[in-house]
Scaffold this active site. Structure first.
Site, mmCIF file in Angstrom:
data_model
loop_
_atom_site.group_PDB
_atom_site.id
_atom_site.type_symbol
_atom_site.label_atom_id
_atom_site.label_comp_id
_atom_site.label_asym_id
_atom_site.label_seq_id
_atom_site.Cartn_x
_atom_site.Cartn_y
_atom_site.Cartn_z
ATOM 1 N N LYS A 1 -54.153 22.726 57.179
ATOM 2 C CA LYS A 1 -54.542 21.419 57.698
ATOM 3 C C LYS A 1 -53.707 21.020 58.918
ATOM 4 O O LYS A 1 -54.131 20.184 59.704
ATOM 5 C CB LYS A 1 -54.477 20.380 56.593
ATOM 6 C CG LYS A 1 -55.509 20.702 55.507
ATOM 7 C CD LYS A 1 -55.774 19.580 54.577
ATOM 8 C CE LYS A 1 -56.966 19.864 53.675
ATOM 9 N NZ LYS A 1 -56.699 20.921 52.675
HETATM 10 C C1 LIG Z 1 -57.657 21.470 51.935
HETATM 11 C C2 LIG Z 1 -57.354 22.773 51.342
HETATM 12 C C3 LIG Z 1 -58.366 23.656 50.956
HETATM 13 C C4 LIG Z 1 -59.831 23.278 51.029
HETATM 14 O O1 LIG Z 1 -60.260 23.100 52.358
HETATM 15 P P1 LIG Z 1 -61.609 22.291 52.638
HETATM 16 O O2 LIG Z 1 -61.680 22.147 54.117
HETATM 17 O O3 LIG Z 1 -61.427 20.965 51.934
HETATM 18 O O4 LIG Z 1 -62.728 23.064 52.067
HETATM 19 C C5 LIG Z 1 -58.002 24.892 50.471
HETATM 20 N N1 LIG Z 1 -56.715 25.253 50.359
HETATM 21 C C6 LIG Z 1 -55.710 24.423 50.716
HETATM 22 C C7 LIG Z 1 -54.305 24.890 50.543
HETATM 23 C C8 LIG Z 1 -55.990 23.181 51.231
HETATM 24 O O5 LIG Z 1 -54.998 22.365 51.589
#
Ligand SMILES: *Cc1c(COP(=O)(O)O)cnc(C)c1O
Length: 460
Positions: A110
């Protein structure tokens, strides 16, 4: 570049307005009216460039900023990453690669979007001389990434709602230890879907929304999806695109990350399959398998950032699958509020042209962490392990598979230690996380309590 709402009843907006709006006023999500194309030659020319230069070339057609300004923001956004390649590829086995997306400041993918969005917001607000309130719901990683991206910016207050007791200690501490006055970590007595529902409700309360200058940075924000398109290009080109096809497996919760892959494909990147990998909260896998999109209760797992039943960005995929019919999407979302809907035969077929899916339960997640650790020395976080397990069921000897590694194993040390017997250490640059004091406000799971807290804090 103009953006339209998936529900067809909000005004078209430019990039900056769509970014600042987050959710559209009709409750929909913004998507580009037309997806820009990259030619074979444009894609081939990305080979050997820095991550930042690839980012600039891939995102430029979507953004309305002067080139030198946009280049500068990208440079600042990724300067705090702990790896020079930003998103390095590691080989796991024959034809199977891992894309390490966990070298940012909060150790999850993210950061790629959030660090850029922090720069974009700061630039826009400084230019306008305005102030905004950012509110986000998090199942763990979004919140820490947002706080890290916005801490200390004086035109922004950032409020992060997270489910009390349902995020890991590292995730919680990354949200509660920054001591800047504009950072507000709120522990809600509910689950992630409750937090997300509260954020949506605040956006639909226009008086509140306008009164506090509310802005969303959740994965519904188009600018976040856009930033994630970049690493599909950088990794595919490293493995021979555009001359060779690749497939991706993506550990999926809110469908934001994998939707970015779908955009990359629409732009012209030769992606064969996009594989949705879910934990036992498998609504997306069930939907792709049967067409029935039915909510069940959220079950806590060792991959908590994917413990989601309402997968917001799936609406964007449905919008395309239904021929960009906003009325049809509105109807589906009304049905979802009542418990679920069934995807039409035509739309399901259209989704299956791009997406495969699989699910991984708790025991399989732990077994995959252990097996990969033994076979390769690579330590997977539980989310990445869900991806690797599902990818293993979709390997095609003719087409390389890239599985996205979404978080660093040290973010989920208990699950990793239980699987491998070794506790993964935090990178040295954050080794003192457990010594820093925490600051958090516990709030009841009611909209009015959350809203009054926000009003009170921003008036101080
Ligand atoms: C947010 C997240 C996901 C899922 O990603 P999306 O974009 O919500 O599908 C998977 N793994 C981790 C570690 C995350 O922080």
């Amino acid at each position: 570049m103009q953006y339209v709402s998936t529900r067809g009843q909000a005004p078209e907006l430019g990039f900056e307005q769509a970014m600042l709006a987050g959710l559209a006023r009709d409750g929909g999500l913004y998507v580009p009216r037309d997806v820009p194309q990259m030619s074979q030659g444009d894609i081939a020319a990305l080979a050997g460039l820095s991550y930042e230069e690839v980012a600039f070339r891939v995102m430029r057609p979507f953004v309305d900023l002067p080139d030198d300004v946009f280049r500068g923001l990208i440079g600042t956004a990724y300067s705090g990453f702990g790896h020079a390649a930003r998103a390095p590829l590691v080989q796991l086995g024959s034809g199977h690669f891992l894309l390490e997306l966990f070298h940012g400041p909060t150790l999850a993918f993210k950061d790629f979007a959030m660090q850029l969005i922090g720069q974009l917001f700061q630039e826009a607000m400084a230019r306008k001389g305005e102030r905004i309130t950012i509110v986000g719901a998090t199942s763990g990683d979004t919140g820490s990434a947002a706080i890290e991206a916005f801490r200390g910016l004086d035109a922004v207050d950032v409020f992060i709602l997270f489910p009390h007791g349902r995020v890991s200690d590292v995730q919680r501490r990354q949200m509660t230890t920054p001591d800047e006055a504009n950072v507000h970590a709120l522990a809600v007595d509910g689950d992630f879907d409750d937090c997300q529902a509260a954020v949506k409700a605040m956006f639909n309360d226009f008086a509140f929304r306008d009164g506090v200058g509310l802005t969303a940075i959740n994965s519904i924000n188009w600018a976040r999806v856009l930033a994630q398109v970049v690493y599909y290009f950088s990794s595919a080109v490293a493995l021979g695109a555009p001359h060779r096809k690749v497939s991706f497996t993506v550990p999926t919760g809110n469908f934001g990350d994998i939707f970015a892959g779908y955009i990359a494909k629409k732009m012209g990147l030769p992606i064969d399959r996009l594989v949705v990998a879910t934990n036992r909260n498998d609504i997306l896998h069930r939907t792709l398998a049967s067409g029935a999109h039915m909510k069940q209760g959220v079950e806590p797992t060792i991959s908590p950032s994917m413990d989601i039943q309402v997968s917001s960005n799936f609406e964007r995929a449905l919008f395309d699958a239904y021929g960009r019919d906003g009325g049809a999407v509105r109807q589906l979302m009304d049905e979802l509020a009542q418990g679920g809907f069934t995807v039409s035969q035509g739309a399901l077929q259209s989704l299956r042209e791009h997406f495969d899916s699989g699910r991984c339960d708790e025991a399989e997640t732990a077994a995959t962490i252990r097996a990969i650790h033994v076979a390769t020395g690579e330590t997977l976080c539980p989310h990445s392990a869900v991806g690797v397990k599902v990818a293993g069921e979709h390997l095609n000897p003719a087409i390389p598979m890239i599985t996205l590694a979404t978080a660093h194993p040290a973010k989920f040390p208990d699950a990793v230690e239980a699987a491998t017997g070794t506790r993964p250490p935090l990178p040295p640059r954050m080794a003192d996380l457990f010594d820093r004091p925490e600051r958090v406000t516990r709030v009841p799971n009611t909209l009015s309590a959350i809203q009054s807290l926000i009003r009170e804090r921003i008036s101080q």
